[in-house]
Design a protein around this motif. Structure first.
Motif, PDB file in Angstrom:
ATOM      1  N   UNK A   1      34.618  29.342  56.724  1.00 45.17           N
ATOM      2  CA  UNK A   1      35.119  30.711  56.608  1.00 45.17           C
ATOM      3  C   UNK A   1      35.270  31.093  55.149  1.00 45.17           C
ATOM      4  N   UNK A   2      35.308  32.413  54.906  1.00 46.40           N
ATOM      5  CA  UNK A   2      35.774  32.939  53.623  1.00 46.40           C
ATOM      6  C   UNK A   2      37.295  32.971  53.701  1.00 46.40           C
ATOM      7  N   UNK A   3      37.960  32.579  52.624  1.00 47.53           N
ATOM      8  CA  UNK A   3      39.421  32.476  52.667  1.00 47.53           C
ATOM      9  C   UNK A   3      40.017  33.198  51.462  1.00 47.53           C
ATOM     10  N   UNK A   4      40.901  34.159  51.727  1.00 49.36           N
ATOM     11  CA  UNK A   4      41.631  34.835  50.654  1.00 49.36           C
ATOM     12  C   UNK A   4      42.846  33.981  50.333  1.00 49.36           C
ATOM     13  N   UNK A   5      42.755  33.257  49.237  1.00 51.08           N
ATOM     14  CA  UNK A   5      43.846  32.357  48.853  1.00 51.08           C
ATOM     15  C   UNK A   5      44.826  33.023  47.898  1.00 51.08           C
ATOM     16  N   UNK A   6      44.353  34.099  47.248  1.00 55.87           N
ATOM     17  CA  UNK A   6      45.189  34.809  46.282  1.00 55.87           C
ATOM     18  C   UNK A   6      44.758  36.268  46.241  1.00 55.87           C
ATOM     19  N   UNK A   7      45.695  37.195  46.346  1.00 57.94           N
ATOM     20  CA  UNK A   7      45.363  38.611  46.279  1.00 57.94           C
ATOM     21  C   UNK A   7      44.686  38.926  44.938  1.00 57.94           C
TER      22      UNK A   7
ATOM     23  N   UNK B   1      41.561  34.963  56.547  1.00 59.37           N
ATOM     24  CA  UNK B   1      40.123  35.225  56.512  1.00 59.37           C
ATOM     25  C   UNK B   1      39.923  36.734  56.450  1.00 59.37           C
ATOM     26  N   UNK B   2      39.163  37.254  55.473  1.00 61.11           N
ATOM     27  CA  UNK B   2      38.948  38.699  55.394  1.00 61.11           C
ATOM     28  C   UNK B   2      37.933  39.167  56.434  1.00 61.11           C
ATOM     29  N   UNK B   3      37.829  40.492  56.562  1.00 60.08           N
ATOM     30  CA  UNK B   3      36.861  41.089  57.489  1.00 60.08           C
ATOM     31  C   UNK B   3      37.537  41.802  58.627  1.00 60.08           C
ATOM     32  N   UNK B   4      37.253  43.107  58.775  1.00 61.80           N
ATOM     33  CA  UNK B   4      37.912  43.910  59.805  1.00 61.80           C
ATOM     34  C   UNK B   4      37.036  44.155  61.027  1.00 61.80           C
ATOM     35  N   UNK B   5      35.753  43.807  60.939  1.00 59.49           N
ATOM     36  CA  UNK B   5      34.870  44.010  62.084  1.00 59.49           C
ATOM     37  C   UNK B   5      33.647  43.119  61.941  1.00 59.49           C
ATOM     38  N   UNK B   6      32.868  43.049  63.015  1.00 58.35           N
ATOM     39  CA  UNK B   6      31.670  42.227  62.961  1.00 58.35           C
ATOM     40  C   UNK B   6      30.898  42.283  64.255  1.00 58.35           C
TER      41      UNK B   6
ATOM     42  N   UNK C   1      36.789  38.582  60.315  1.00 62.16           N
ATOM     43  CA  UNK C   1      35.422  38.441  60.824  1.00 62.16           C
ATOM     44  C   UNK C   1      34.512  37.600  59.937  1.00 62.16           C
ATOM     45  N   UNK C   2      34.937  37.271  58.712  1.00 60.90           N
ATOM     46  CA  UNK C   2      34.077  36.507  57.812  1.00 60.90           C
ATOM     47  C   UNK C   2      34.293  35.009  57.992  1.00 60.90           C
ATOM     48  N   UNK C   3      33.947  34.568  59.183  1.00 58.70           N
ATOM     49  CA  UNK C   3      34.091  33.173  59.569  1.00 58.70           C
ATOM     50  C   UNK C   3      33.149  32.907  60.728  1.00 58.70           C
TER      51      UNK C   3
ATOM     52  N   UNK D   1      24.066  34.433  53.233  1.00 52.06           N
ATOM     53  CA  UNK D   1      24.866  33.427  53.940  1.00 52.06           C
ATOM     54  C   UNK D   1      26.319  33.511  53.492  1.00 52.06           C
ATOM     55  N   UNK D   2      27.235  33.268  54.389  1.00 49.53           N
ATOM     56  CA  UNK D   2      28.660  33.365  54.066  1.00 49.53           C
ATOM     57  C   UNK D   2      29.045  32.410  52.942  1.00 49.53           C
TER      58      UNK D   2
END
Length: 316
Positions: free
Chosen positions: A7-13, A63-68, A89-91, A295-296
């Motif tokens: 997955x993409x991971x938001x670890x810090x704003x 994990x970011x992403x609001x749709x997919x 959705x980014x996973x 690719x992610x």
């Protein structure tokens, strides 16, 4: 043992997401796990990940992403909206709430469907629900050269606009658009002339200084004793700034109506219904929404890119 997925991971704003392992989601009551095929990177996704959006969470670690677009447990291909946090959705997998998926037409690829929905939903719901206009009406798109703006020109045509006006800063990009009138933001006299001729709806993807210029052209020096025509200014995005100065007499002396279109002014149910309509109409309408598929695993490197096409990540 907790199972993990990529997955993409938001670890810090404010920082680009990292690519790594994140725990796999489990479906609770009224939920379903979707295997994700494509997830688009849109301004709202960036804003949420930065912590600046009004709907951003209190902390990072998601994990970011609001749709997919993906497949549900039955194998049906679906578009899903607002997956359950922290599983965006980014996973490889996301959790969709009950009733938050719609079918994807067979003729659309995963990436096409994700791009059309992400780029076109804002204008679709704005023109179908917030500011419908009479057939043959005039629609002006402020911010027409962006991905959402280009889709707005197409959706305005679909809903029966007789005249579509594209407004932007990049003259080369403006010339490439399919619009009846193409105006640079600094061509204020020409912009004023369009409002003199009549505009029914403005879709504003920018706010900030560009919106100030449009509102000035639409309202300055007016106040006919016979009444001014109705004009609905629909605020959709704030790419150019969050605030503007606004004179009260410009509202009193014109027929302008300021509206917003987004979460809150529309229910989530209305947004999902709009996505269903948009995707169902897309093959027949021939909507064109350019995308670049990546690719992610390249999410960190690509996060801050500003390509001509919409970036779409494929988890694999």
């Amino acid at each position: 043992m907790v199972k993990a997925m990529k997955a993409a991971i938001v670890e810090k704003f404010g920082a680009a997401p990292t690519y790594g392992n994140f725990r796999e989601p489990e479906a609770g009551e009224g939920e379903t796990v979707v295997r994700v095929h494509a997830a688009a990177l849109s301004p709202i996704v960036r804003a949420l990940a930065s912590g600046r959006h009004y709907a951003s969470g209190a902390s990072a670690g998601f994990v970011p992403g609001v749709d997919g677009v993906g497949t549900d447990p039955s194998g049906k291909r679906v578009y899903f909206l607002f997956p359950k946090a922290p599983f965006g959705s980014m996973a490889q997998q996301a959790v969709a709430m009950a009733g938050m998926t719609v079918p994807v037409p067979e003729s659309l690829s995963d990436e096409q469907a994700a791009t059309i929905a992400t780029s076109g939903l804002a204008s679709w719901v704005a023109l179908s629900r917030r500011a419908p206009f009479p057939k043959g009406g005039v629609v002006l798109v402020n911010g027409a050269t962006g991905a959402a703006g280009r889709m707005a020109l197409q959706t305005a045509r679909f809903f029966g606009a007789g005249k579509v006006i594209a407004l932007g800063r990049n003259r080369a990009k403006l010339e490439a658009l399919d619009a009846d009138v193409k105006l640079h933001l600094e061509d204020e006299a020409l912009l004023r002339a369009q409002f003199d001729q009549g505009v029914d709806v403005v879709l504003d993807f920018l706010w900030g200084d560009p919106a100030v210029r449009v509102l000035r052209a639409a309202t300055e020096g007016r106040g006919s004793r016979s009444g001014e025509p109705r004009l609905r200014f629909v605020q959709v995005g704030t790419a150019a700034g969050d605030e503007i100065p606004l004179r009260g007499d410009r509202l009193r002396s014109t027929g302008i109506e300021l509206l917003g279109s987004g979460i809150g002014s529309l229910s989530v149910k209305e947004l999902l219904a709009g996505a269903d309509e948009l995707l169902a109409a897309a093959p027949g309408a021939g909507f064109h929404a350019p995308f670049r598929s990546l690719p992610l695993s390249q999410v960190a490197e690509a996060w801050n890119l500003e390509p001509e096409e919409r970036l779409v990540f494929v988890p694999g």
